[in-house]
Structures are given as C-alpha cells and as structure tokens.
Scaffold this motif. Structure first.
Motif, PDB file in Angstrom:
ATOM      1  N   ASN A  62     -81.614  -9.683  56.207  1.00 46.38           N
ATOM      2  CA  ASN A  62     -81.254  -8.846  55.054  1.00 46.38           C
ATOM      3  C   ASN A  62     -80.074  -9.457  54.286  1.00 46.38           C
ATOM      4  O   ASN A  62     -79.024  -8.828  54.136  1.00 46.38           O
ATOM      5  N   PRO A  63     -80.252 -10.687  53.773  1.00 44.57           N
ATOM      6  CA  PRO A  63     -79.129 -11.371  53.109  1.00 44.57           C
ATOM      7  C   PRO A  63     -78.652 -10.650  51.850  1.00 44.57           C
ATOM      8  O   PRO A  63     -77.484 -10.769  51.469  1.00 44.57           O
ATOM      9  N   ASP A  64     -79.528  -9.881  51.228  1.00 45.10           N
ATOM     10  CA  ASP A  64     -79.146  -9.145  50.016  1.00 45.10           C
ATOM     11  C   ASP A  64     -78.033  -8.145  50.320  1.00 45.10           C
ATOM     12  O   ASP A  64     -77.051  -8.048  49.583  1.00 45.10           O
ATOM     13  N   LEU A  65     -78.172  -7.414  51.430  1.00 48.77           N
ATOM     14  CA  LEU A  65     -77.145  -6.422  51.794  1.00 48.77           C
ATOM     15  C   LEU A  65     -75.872  -7.104  52.291  1.00 48.77           C
ATOM     16  O   LEU A  65     -74.769  -6.645  52.008  1.00 48.77           O
ATOM     17  N   ALA A  66     -76.024  -8.207  53.018  1.00 45.09           N
ATOM     18  CA  ALA A  66     -74.845  -8.950  53.484  1.00 45.09           C
ATOM     19  C   ALA A  66     -74.034  -9.421  52.281  1.00 45.09           C
ATOM     20  O   ALA A  66     -72.797  -9.342  52.281  1.00 45.09           O
ATOM     21  N   MET A  67     -74.715  -9.871  51.242  1.00 47.25           N
ATOM     22  CA  MET A  67     -74.027 -10.333  50.049  1.00 47.25           C
ATOM     23  C   MET A  67     -73.395  -9.158  49.290  1.00 47.25           C
ATOM     24  O   MET A  67     -72.242  -9.221  48.877  1.00 47.25           O
ATOM     25  N   LYS A  68     -74.161  -8.083  49.145  1.00 43.93           N
ATOM     26  CA  LYS A  68     -73.672  -6.917  48.403  1.00 43.93           C
ATOM     27  C   LYS A  68     -72.379  -6.367  49.007  1.00 43.93           C
ATOM     28  O   LYS A  68     -71.473  -5.961  48.287  1.00 43.93           O
ATOM     29  N   TYR A  69     -72.297  -6.350  50.340  1.00 43.48           N
ATOM     30  CA  TYR A  69     -71.126  -5.790  51.003  1.00 43.48           C
ATOM     31  C   TYR A  69     -70.132  -6.865  51.433  1.00 43.48           C
ATOM     32  O   TYR A  69     -69.260  -6.623  52.246  1.00 43.48           O
ATOM     33  N   GLN A  70     -70.281  -8.071  50.875  1.00 43.04           N
ATOM     34  CA  GLN A  70     -69.338  -9.183  51.059  1.00 43.04           C
ATOM     35  C   GLN A  70     -69.065  -9.498  52.524  1.00 43.04           C
ATOM     36  O   GLN A  70     -67.913  -9.628  52.943  1.00 43.04           O
ATOM     37  N   ILE A  71     -70.133  -9.607  53.287  1.00 44.04           N
ATOM     38  CA  ILE A  71     -70.005  -9.969  54.701  1.00 44.04           C
ATOM     39  C   ILE A  71     -69.878 -11.486  54.783  1.00 44.04           C
ATOM     40  O   ILE A  71     -70.834 -12.204  54.512  1.00 44.04           O
ATOM     41  N   THR A  72     -68.687 -11.962  55.112  1.00 46.40           N
ATOM     42  CA  THR A  72     -68.447 -13.405  55.179  1.00 46.40           C
ATOM     43  C   THR A  72     -68.300 -13.888  56.615  1.00 46.40           C
ATOM     44  O   THR A  72     -68.413 -15.078  56.877  1.00 46.40           O
ATOM     45  N   SER A  73     -68.023 -12.983  57.541  1.00 50.65           N
ATOM     46  CA  SER A  73     -67.985 -13.349  58.956  1.00 50.65           C
ATOM     47  C   SER A  73     -68.521 -12.175  59.761  1.00 50.65           C
ATOM     48  O   SER A  73     -68.389 -11.022  59.341  1.00 50.65           O
ATOM     49  N   ILE A  74     -69.157 -12.495  60.865  1.00 46.93           N
ATOM     50  CA  ILE A  74     -69.703 -11.435  61.719  1.00 46.93           C
ATOM     51  C   ILE A  74     -69.172 -11.629  63.133  1.00 46.93           C
ATOM     52  O   ILE A  74     -68.814 -12.748  63.484  1.00 46.93           O
ATOM     53  N   PRO A  75     -69.104 -10.589  63.947  1.00 47.82           N
ATOM     54  CA  PRO A  75     -69.531  -9.238  63.599  1.00 47.82           C
ATOM     55  C   PRO A  75     -68.585  -8.577  62.591  1.00 47.82           C
ATOM     56  O   PRO A  75     -67.376  -8.815  62.619  1.00 47.82           O
ATOM     57  N   ALA A  76     -69.186  -7.786  61.731  1.00 48.77           N
ATOM     58  CA  ALA A  76     -68.439  -6.957  60.792  1.00 48.77           C
ATOM     59  C   ALA A  76     -69.057  -5.574  60.852  1.00 48.77           C
ATOM     60  O   ALA A  76     -70.282  -5.442  60.930  1.00 48.77           O
ATOM     61  N   MET A  77     -68.222  -4.565  60.862  1.00 49.85           N
ATOM     62  CA  MET A  77     -68.709  -3.190  60.902  1.00 49.85           C
ATOM     63  C   MET A  77     -68.122  -2.437  59.726  1.00 49.85           C
ATOM     64  O   MET A  77     -66.942  -2.605  59.422  1.00 49.85           O
ATOM     65  N   LYS A  78     -68.955  -1.663  59.082  1.00 55.29           N
ATOM     66  CA  LYS A  78     -68.488  -0.829  57.972  1.00 55.29           C
ATOM     67  C   LYS A  78     -68.934   0.595  58.228  1.00 55.29           C
ATOM     68  O   LYS A  78     -70.073   0.830  58.630  1.00 55.29           O
ATOM     69  N   VAL A  79     -68.009   1.537  58.031  1.00 56.88           N
ATOM     70  CA  VAL A  79     -68.345   2.950  58.162  1.00 56.88           C
ATOM     71  C   VAL A  79     -68.568   3.502  56.754  1.00 56.88           C
ATOM     72  O   VAL A  79     -67.697   3.411  55.900  1.00 56.88           O
ATOM     73  N   PHE A  80     -69.775   4.015  56.555  1.00 54.49           N
ATOM     74  CA  PHE A  80     -70.145   4.631  55.286  1.00 54.49           C
ATOM     75  C   PHE A  80     -70.071   6.141  55.443  1.00 54.49           C
ATOM     76  O   PHE A  80     -70.453   6.680  56.479  1.00 54.49           O
ATOM     77  N   ASN A  81     -69.595   6.812  54.405  1.00 60.38           N
ATOM     78  CA  ASN A  81     -69.580   8.265  54.390  1.00 60.38           C
ATOM     79  C   ASN A  81     -69.945   8.683  52.971  1.00 60.38           C
ATOM     80  O   ASN A  81     -69.306   8.241  52.020  1.00 60.38           O
ATOM     81  N   LYS A  82     -70.996   9.477  52.856  1.00 61.98           N
ATOM     82  CA  LYS A  82     -71.502   9.896  51.545  1.00 61.98           C
ATOM     83  C   LYS A  82     -71.815   8.692  50.667  1.00 61.98           C
ATOM     84  O   LYS A  82     -71.567   8.685  49.460  1.00 61.98           O
TER      85      LYS A  82
END
Length: 107
Positions: A62-82
């Motif tokens: 899913n490179p589109d989402l990795a790019m959209k959320y600026q994931i440049t190193s992994i592991p990376a975790m993001k908490v989404f709310n609403k």
C-alpha cells in the motif's frame, strides 16, 4: 487476537470512519523491528479490546498510504481518531513505553 490487516481498499471504512481511536501499524515483511513490535501490539489490543483498535498496513502493498502519511521509516504507528492523526510513534519500543505513548487511549 492479532492485529487485523487493512489496505487502501478498506482504509476509509477501517480507519477514517471508525468509531473510537484506531492505531495503524505501518510495517513490511522484511522489517525485523516490525516483527518485534507486532506481538507487543497484539498484547495491548488483547488487554484493551474496547478502547483501541489496532490494524496493520503493509507499506510494500500500500505505497499510496505510506506516501500520504509520510512514512519514511518503519515501524511507524499512527493513532487516528475521527479520521485525523492524533499521535505518531516511530520505531520499535518495549511494551511499557508503548503503553505510556498510548495512555491517553488505553489509560
């Protein structure tokens, strides 16, 4: 219970329209630290099933989402709310450190 996978196809429903906070673990098959943090996230999910939903997103698939959320190193975790990113956690951490980072959601 292990973290459920999500993808570009189900992102809108799984993450953006979710009830309550959703932690997305951005990971890849080849990432050693990602494999180390996965069981810790599963434990946190099992201990807090009604407070926080944990999903996994494979960045290679899913490179589109990795790019959209600026994931440049992994592991990376993001908490989404609403539908918005509230918290970002970069790198593999021990369970107590992750619990501290997530205290606002699982406290």
């Amino acid at each position: 219970m292990t973290a459920k996978p999500t993808s570009s196809a189900t992102w809108e429903q799984d993450v953006l329209q979710a009830e309550g906070p959703v932690l997305v673990d951005f990971w890849a098959e080849w990432c050693g630290p990602c494999r180390m943090v996965a069981p810790v996230l599963d434990e946190i999910q099992n201990e807090n099933p009604d407070k926080l939903t944990i999903l996994k997103l494979n960045v290679d698939e899913n490179p589109d989402l990795a790019m959209k959320y600026q994931i440049t190193s992994i592991p990376a975790m993001k908490v989404f709310n609403k539908g918005e990113v509230e918290t970002t956690i970069i790198g593999a951490k021990p369970k107590f450190a992750l619990q501290q980072d997530l205290a606002k959601y699982i406290g």
